[in-house]
Design an enzyme around this catalytic site. Structure first.
Site, PDB file in Angstrom:
ATOM      1  CB  VAL A   9     -63.299  32.278 -18.777  1.00  0.00           C
ATOM      2  CG1 VAL A   9     -63.304  33.412 -17.434  1.00  0.00           C
ATOM      3  CG2 VAL A   9     -62.220  32.647 -19.688  1.00  0.00           C
ATOM      4  CB  SER A  10     -66.653  28.111 -19.892  1.00  0.00           C
ATOM      5  OG  SER A  10     -66.894  27.633 -18.664  1.00  0.00           O
ATOM      6  CB  THR A  11     -66.143  30.855 -24.261  1.00  0.00           C
ATOM      7  OG1 THR A  11     -66.802  32.137 -23.792  1.00  0.00           O
ATOM      8  CG2 THR A  11     -67.485  29.715 -24.086  1.00  0.00           C
ATOM      9  CD  GLN A  14     -67.237  32.714 -20.287  1.00  0.00           C
ATOM     10  OE1 GLN A  14     -66.425  31.831 -20.100  1.00  0.00           O
ATOM     11  NE2 GLN A  14     -68.587  32.688 -19.677  1.00  0.00           N
TER      12      GLN A  14
END
Length: 186
Positions: A9-11, A14
């Site tokens: 996931v990007s962050t 998340q």
């Protein structure tokens, strides 16, 4: 021969749970997971997974964009997997690079994904430009400026500008700028 999953996931806010559940259901023996932007090519867990692979293994991802965001990077990864005799599967589109059709589909999807990302970034830039013209977009508030009060309080306590910068995790030039601005307004 092992089935290796990759979840990303990007962050940090998340959640990886859904991807891990899908990869487990797909029979993954080991799952590498990380919370980092897909734009970054030097993702530690991706690199660890690529180093872990052996001939005959299968890499599984839930979605194509979990592995890479650019066509170039995706094709580099797939080429590296092919050289190691490792297959690549993407669950949500039933892609399998062990087949000729899967290889063709991968190249086409990677190009489309890159195009979509570039279009999204172009729309974002256009939106920001319009918002700036209308006076609605000012950009982010610089971190140091938001900490001006704390900078001045720490300086008043006799701390050096370097120590203040270190303590607040800002640049020392910002501390000098804030101190100078405070002197000119008083």
């Amino acid at each position: 021969m092992a089935t290796i999953g990759y979840a990303r996931v990007s962050t940090t806010d998340q959640n990886l749970t859904a991807q891990i559940e899908q990869l487990t259901a797909a029979g993954c023996d080991k799952i590498f997971q990380e919370k980092i932007s897909g734009v970054k090519e030097d993702r530690p867990q991706l690199l660890a997974m690529l180093d872990h692979l052996r001939a005959g293994d299968v890499v599984v991802a839930c979605k194509l964009d979990r592995i890479a965001r650019s066509t170039k990077h995706l094709l580099e990864i797939v080429d590296s997997l092919e050289q190691q005799q490792v297959a690549f599967k993407v669950l949500n589109i039933s892609l399998d690079t062990a087949t000729p059709t899967g290889k063709l589909m991968l190249a086409m999807l990677a190009a489309i994904g890159q195009f979509e990302r570039e279009m999204m970034l172009e729309r974002q830039r256009e939106g920001i430009k319009i918002a700036k013209e209308e006076g609605k977009y000012k950009g982010r508030i610089p971190k140091a400026r938001a900490l001006s009060k704390q900078v001045l309080e720490l300086l008043a306590q006799g701390k050096t500008k370097q120590k203040v910068a270190e303590e607040l995790n800002i640049g020392v030039a910002s501390v000098y700028r804030i101190a100078k601005a405070a002197r000119t307004t008083t």
